[in-house]
Scaffold this motif. Structure first.
Motif, mmCIF file in Angstrom:
data_model
loop_
_atom_site.group_PDB
_atom_site.id
_atom_site.type_symbol
_atom_site.label_atom_id
_atom_site.label_comp_id
_atom_site.label_asym_id
_atom_site.label_seq_id
_atom_site.Cartn_x
_atom_site.Cartn_y
_atom_site.Cartn_z
ATOM 1 N N VAL A 143 0.831 -1.157 -0.025
ATOM 2 C CA VAL A 143 0.116 -0.128 -0.009
ATOM 3 C C VAL A 143 0.946 1.292 -0.013
ATOM 4 C CG1 VAL A 143 -2.181 1.095 1.288
ATOM 5 C CG2 VAL A 143 -1.841 -1.346 0.942
ATOM 6 N N ILE A 144 0.634 2.248 -0.974
ATOM 7 C CA ILE A 144 1.446 3.526 -1.176
ATOM 8 C C ILE A 144 0.502 4.516 -0.704
ATOM 9 C CG2 ILE A 144 0.936 3.577 -3.439
ATOM 10 C CD1 ILE A 144 3.691 4.414 -3.820
ATOM 11 N N ASP A 145 1.044 5.547 -0.048
ATOM 12 C CA ASP A 145 0.582 6.851 0.273
ATOM 13 C C ASP A 145 1.275 8.136 -0.203
ATOM 14 O OD1 ASP A 145 2.257 6.751 2.130
ATOM 15 O OD2 ASP A 145 0.604 6.821 3.902
ATOM 16 N N GLY A 146 2.562 7.730 -0.867
ATOM 17 C CA GLY A 146 3.376 8.939 -1.388
ATOM 18 C C GLY A 146 4.369 9.384 -0.121
ATOM 19 N N THR A 147 4.340 8.730 1.045
ATOM 20 C CA THR A 147 5.143 9.121 1.879
ATOM 21 C C THR A 147 6.600 8.394 1.789
ATOM 22 O OG1 THR A 147 4.507 7.345 3.539
ATOM 23 C CG2 THR A 147 3.111 9.397 3.804
ATOM 24 N N ASN A 184 -7.299 -14.078 -4.261
ATOM 25 C CA ASN A 184 -6.645 -15.219 -3.699
ATOM 26 C C ASN A 184 -5.179 -15.380 -4.008
ATOM 27 O OD1 ASN A 184 -9.128 -16.061 -2.334
ATOM 28 N ND2 ASN A 184 -9.480 -17.172 -4.205
ATOM 29 N N GLU A 185 -4.705 -14.902 -4.833
ATOM 30 C CA GLU A 185 -3.157 -14.658 -5.115
ATOM 31 C C GLU A 185 -2.298 -13.559 -4.197
ATOM 32 O OE1 GLU A 185 -2.998 -13.966 -9.539
ATOM 33 O OE2 GLU A 185 -4.106 -15.650 -10.039
ATOM 34 N N ILE A 186 -2.933 -12.763 -3.616
ATOM 35 C CA ILE A 186 -2.242 -11.882 -2.762
ATOM 36 C C ILE A 186 -1.944 -12.816 -1.761
ATOM 37 C CG2 ILE A 186 -2.391 -10.024 -1.203
ATOM 38 C CD1 ILE A 186 -4.425 -8.632 -3.139
ATOM 39 N N SER A 187 -0.585 -12.800 -1.296
ATOM 40 C CA SER A 187 -0.168 -13.784 -0.274
ATOM 41 C C SER A 187 0.540 -12.988 0.859
ATOM 42 C CB SER A 187 0.852 -14.855 -0.845
ATOM 43 O OG SER A 187 2.019 -14.145 -1.565
ATOM 44 N N TYR A 188 1.018 -11.798 0.693
ATOM 45 C CA TYR A 188 1.502 -10.889 1.857
ATOM 46 C C TYR A 188 0.998 -9.512 1.465
ATOM 47 C CZ TYR A 188 5.305 -14.368 2.702
ATOM 48 O OH TYR A 188 6.090 -15.405 2.986
ATOM 49 N N LEU A 189 0.963 -8.667 2.596
ATOM 50 C CA LEU A 189 0.549 -7.470 2.787
ATOM 51 C C LEU A 189 1.920 -6.517 3.167
ATOM 52 C CD1 LEU A 189 -1.265 -4.939 2.405
ATOM 53 C CD2 LEU A 189 -2.233 -5.400 4.638
ATOM 54 N N PHE A 190 2.439 -5.726 2.514
ATOM 55 C CA PHE A 190 3.489 -4.835 3.127
ATOM 56 C C PHE A 190 3.096 -3.707 3.266
ATOM 57 C CE2 PHE A 190 5.248 -7.948 -0.081
ATOM 58 C CZ PHE A 190 6.048 -8.708 0.630
ATOM 59 N N LEU A 191 3.320 -3.055 4.399
ATOM 60 C CA LEU A 191 3.062 -1.722 4.987
ATOM 61 C C LEU A 191 4.331 -1.128 5.639
ATOM 62 C CD1 LEU A 191 -0.052 -2.562 7.001
ATOM 63 C CD2 LEU A 191 0.026 -1.717 4.718
ATOM 64 N N ALA A 192 4.219 0.357 5.639
ATOM 65 C CA ALA A 192 5.258 1.068 6.278
ATOM 66 C C ALA A 192 4.949 1.436 7.695
ATOM 67 C CB ALA A 192 5.656 2.047 5.267
ATOM 68 N N ALA A 193 5.851 1.875 8.350
ATOM 69 C CA ALA A 193 5.676 2.238 9.883
ATOM 70 C C ALA A 193 6.312 3.670 10.056
ATOM 71 C CB ALA A 193 6.105 1.432 10.960
ATOM 72 N N ASN A 194 5.693 4.414 10.708
ATOM 73 C CA ASN A 194 6.429 5.730 11.179
ATOM 74 C C ASN A 194 7.704 5.538 11.885
ATOM 75 O OD1 ASN A 194 4.445 7.450 10.007
ATOM 76 N ND2 ASN A 194 3.065 7.041 11.598
ATOM 77 N N LYS A 195 8.469 6.525 11.949
ATOM 78 C CA LYS A 195 9.639 6.654 12.858
ATOM 79 C C LYS A 195 9.440 5.930 13.913
ATOM 80 C CE LYS A 195 11.690 10.684 11.030
ATOM 81 N NZ LYS A 195 12.220 12.261 11.346
ATOM 82 N N ILE A 196 10.757 5.502 14.598
ATOM 83 C CA ILE A 196 10.818 4.713 15.990
ATOM 84 C C ILE A 196 10.428 5.885 16.991
ATOM 85 C CG2 ILE A 196 12.296 4.025 17.778
ATOM 86 C CD1 ILE A 196 14.014 2.493 15.320
ATOM 87 N N GLY A 197 9.514 5.693 17.959
ATOM 88 C CA GLY A 197 9.100 6.613 18.812
ATOM 89 C C GLY A 197 7.592 7.059 18.439
ATOM 90 N N GLN A 198 7.369 6.937 17.440
ATOM 91 C CA GLN A 198 5.947 7.646 16.907
ATOM 92 C C GLN A 198 5.134 6.130 16.751
ATOM 93 O OE1 GLN A 198 6.363 9.486 13.431
ATOM 94 N NE2 GLN A 198 7.227 11.156 13.927
ATOM 95 N N SER A 199 3.737 6.645 16.701
ATOM 96 C CA SER A 199 2.764 5.448 16.709
ATOM 97 C C SER A 199 3.113 4.865 15.156
ATOM 98 C CB SER A 199 1.364 6.065 16.545
ATOM 99 O OG SER A 199 0.767 5.618 15.268
#
Length: 149
Positions: free
Chosen positions: A3-7, A97-112
């Motif tokens: 999932v991409i959001d431009g960040t 059914n062909e989607i086998s993983y979801l890749f996401l990004a997390a904020n910097k350490i120390g943030q939600s």
């Protein structure tokens, strides 16, 4: 699927997802979600607003596609969908059914970790969810994905 959001955070997740797709020789779906609840009740105005947001998202996705081509030959399928991120991600996963993983990004350490990562962590999924922290560099991402740079 990533999932991409431009960040900058999503750029790290895309890098990892591309490298994993490269190693496993699978197609990568990159999903951009446009969250435009109805702004007006005027005929045609919402359509123009949504179309403008979609055009902007496609321009950003073209930039990401060019970045991907600079380090990988993986072909990516780009999907742009409208709705809330959580609803669209869930619907996309359950509908493919062909989607086998979801890749996401997390904020910097120390943030939600981020709204989507928190929502997904609490709602459970039928596929593994990989969350990549923003703070790690591309060399480390490549190593984590199994690429010797």
């Amino acid at each position: 699927m990533a999932v991409i959001d431009g960040t900058q955070e999503s750029e790290a997740a895309i890098r990892y997802a591309v490298r994993r797709a490269e190693m496993t020789k699978i197609e990568l779906i990159i999903l951009a979600v446009i969250d435009n609840p109805g702004f007006t009740n005027r005929l045609g105005v919402d359509e123009k607003i949504n179309q403008g947001a979609e055009d902007e998202a496609l321009q950003e996705l073209d930039k990401f596609r060019n970045k991907i081509k600079s380090f990988s030959s993986v072909e990516c399928r780009i999907d742009v969908k409208h709705g809330t991120k959580l609803e669209v991600v869930k619907k996309t996963i359950t509908g493919n059914n062909e989607i086998s993983y979801l890749f996401l990004a997390a904020n910097k350490i120390g943030q939600s970790p981020g709204e989507l990562a928190e929502a997904i962590a609490s709602s459970g999924y039928s596929i593994p969810v990989v969350i990549i922290p923003r703070d790690i560099g591309f060399d480390k991402i490549d190593k984590l994905a199994g690429i010797d740079a």
